[in-house]
Scaffold this active site. Structure first.
Site, mmCIF file in Angstrom:
data_model
loop_
_atom_site.group_PDB
_atom_site.id
_atom_site.type_symbol
_atom_site.label_atom_id
_atom_site.label_comp_id
_atom_site.label_asym_id
_atom_site.label_seq_id
_atom_site.Cartn_x
_atom_site.Cartn_y
_atom_site.Cartn_z
ATOM 1 N N GLY A 294 0.823 -1.211 0.000
ATOM 2 C CA GLY A 294 0.000 0.000 0.000
ATOM 3 C C GLY A 294 0.855 1.259 0.000
ATOM 4 O O GLY A 294 0.511 2.258 -0.631
ATOM 5 N N LYS B 35 -6.000 -4.757 13.289
ATOM 6 C CA LYS B 35 -4.688 -5.024 12.687
ATOM 7 C C LYS B 35 -4.748 -6.398 12.018
ATOM 8 O O LYS B 35 -5.822 -6.903 11.706
ATOM 9 C CB LYS B 35 -3.601 -4.949 13.761
ATOM 10 N N ARG C 61 -5.626 -7.598 18.050
ATOM 11 C CA ARG C 61 -4.452 -7.796 18.921
ATOM 12 C C ARG C 61 -4.790 -7.682 20.405
ATOM 13 O O ARG C 61 -4.079 -8.252 21.235
ATOM 14 C CB ARG C 61 -3.332 -6.829 18.526
ATOM 15 N N GLN D 152 0.542 8.306 4.670
ATOM 16 C CA GLN D 152 0.654 7.965 3.247
ATOM 17 C C GLN D 152 -0.010 9.015 2.359
ATOM 18 O O GLN D 152 0.537 9.392 1.318
ATOM 19 C CB GLN D 152 0.061 6.575 2.982
ATOM 20 N N ASP E 220 2.311 -0.388 16.866
ATOM 21 C CA ASP E 220 2.686 -1.761 16.516
ATOM 22 C C ASP E 220 3.442 -2.475 17.630
ATOM 23 O O ASP E 220 3.643 -3.683 17.566
ATOM 24 C CB ASP E 220 3.546 -1.763 15.245
#
Length: 438
Positions: free
Chosen positions: A95, A348, A352, A170, A321
């Site tokens: 991505g 995720k 998680r 992004q 993360d």
């Protein structure tokens, strides 16, 4: 399935260097391909995503050559001189490659077709298409703004001032990269700060880029177009997300002393280190320096008795993360660790929060799962339980690596149901862990 039992180890000792940061690896190939002259890169992460970026820049005229492990030479064509690619640009599962390269192409007089694998082709690109269309590029996308899609660049593109509707490094990067070849000043307004690797590296390559932070934390980023980028020599910093597992392992395994070389300490990524220090962790920065605009240091980590804390939810974006690894540290700490504001962890590679609560609960940790976080009552350094325990990792690499670390401080070892996802994201992880234990 490829199960493996991770057993209690003696003290961890030695020096390691974790793989290069993926975000920075992408960007040094792209910007090297736009600089006139040779950019030399060491420590590049050679995963499939970064190789997709390298292949795309090659297809648009740059020379991108691997010279040895992690060592690459990039001869750029100059901003504005990208060539028309002969065939579709295959983005694989990346991505980052797709969104950033859509930005680059948008202000060049070329037409590029983007394709990806089944997983990437499900991900909508509308958030990038909107601002780039305002700059004059045109798009033919599959249903829902998805791949495969065609970008027709604009020359000249139109400078815009764009306020990000959703925090996204992004989307921000795509607009800034389009701004490189757009006459005048392109502005991105960022209400919530995101990773700033693009800003740092654009400056490092010589772009005229300014960042102003307002009193409410809003960042206003401007870039002057028709830039001339200068080639650089870059040693890609080690990925802080990969270093996290070894930092936690060294803190919780008695007698350990580990040096992790060349770790990137970008403040938008280094929240875990701040939290572990607050818990009493001994993490010392040696030889601090700057590489390609990024702060870097060697980390000396020593076993430390940890204590539970309440983790400020404001720090979550800079360590999102790394929470699975933090949960393992909290399970060994003295007292209670409270985390909140972690809704994003539910979407995720796995949920998680639920998966780590179940995994740590299985080995005897006391966990309360809440809607947006976990409350963990630590053992105060006592080994985790569980004899013939097998942990379901749900094909999530970070769960697998976090529970592998937990196995080092268990009474009889912890079995991971499938280690294949580790090989995909961090192929040398198991060998590195074994080397420190030996």
């Amino acid at each position: 399935m490829r199960p493996r039992r991770f057993r209690p180890a003696g003290a961890l000792k030695g020096r390691i260097r974790v793989p290069g940061d993926k975000s920075i690896s992408h960007r040094c190939i792209m910007l090297g391909a736009l600089a006139l002259g040779e950019t030399r890169v060491t420590g590049l992460l050679e995963g499939e995503d970064v190789l997709a970026t390298a292949a795309a820049m090659r297809a648009m005229g740059a020379s991108v050559v691997r010279q040895g492990e992690g060592t690459w030479s990039v001869h750029g064509v100059g901003v504005g001189a990208l060539l028309q690619p002969r065939g579709p640009l295959d983005m694989g599962n990346s991505g980052t490659s797709t969104r950033l390269l859509m930005g680059l192409v948008s202000s060049h007089p070329i037409t590029a077709s983007f394709a990806g694998d089944a997983s990437l082709s499900k991900r909508p690109m509308g958030r990038v298409i909107d601002p780039l269309s305002q700059m004059g590029a045109s798009f033919e996308a599959s249903e829902g703004g998805r791949l495969p899609l065609i970008v027709r660049g604009a020359l000249p593109a139109v400078p815009i001032s764009y306020r990000l509707p959703v925090a996204s490094a992004q989307v921000k990067s795509a607009v800034l990269l389009a701004g490189l070849n757009t006459p005048g000043i392109t502005t991105v307004i960022e209400p919530v700060p995101t990773r700033d690797h693009s800003e740092r590296m654009l400056r490092g390559f010589g772009a005229e880029l300014n960042v102003e932070t307002e009193t409410d934390g809003t960042r206003i980023i401007t870039i002057r177009g028709e830039a001339e980028l200068k080639p650089q020599i870059i040693d890609v910093p080690g990925d802080p997300s990969s270093a996290a597992f070894f930092i936690v392992a060294a803190l919780i395994v008695p007698g350990s002393e580990v040096t992790i070389e060349n770790v990137g300490l970008n403040p938008t990524r280094a929240g875990l280190i701040e939290v572990l220090r607050r818990m009493g962790g001994s993490i010392e920065e040696l030889n601090p320096r700057e590489v390609g605009g990024e702060p870097v240091a060697d980390l000396l980590v020593k076993h430390s008795p940890l204590r539970g804390i309440e983790v400020d939810p404001a720090i979550a974006p800079s360590m999102i993360d790394e929470f699975p690894a933090l949960f393992v540290a909290a399970a060994l700490a003295e007292g209670i660790t409270v985390t909140s504001g972690l809704d994003e962890l539910r979407v995720k590679e796995s949920d998680r929060l639920a998966v780590m609560a179940a995994a740590l609960g299985t080995v005897g940790a006391r966990i309360e799962e809440r809607e947006d976080g976990l409350v963990i009552t630590g053992t105060g350094g006592e080994a985790l339980g569980g004899s013939a325990v097998t942990i379901a990792t749900h094909l999530d690499h970070r769960i697998a690596m976090s529970m592998a670390v937990a196995g080092l401080v268990s009474r009889e070892g912890i079995e991971i149901d499938d280690t294949r996802p580790i090989a995909t994201s961090f192929p040398v992880f198991e060998a590195m862990l074994h080397g420190l234990a030996a």
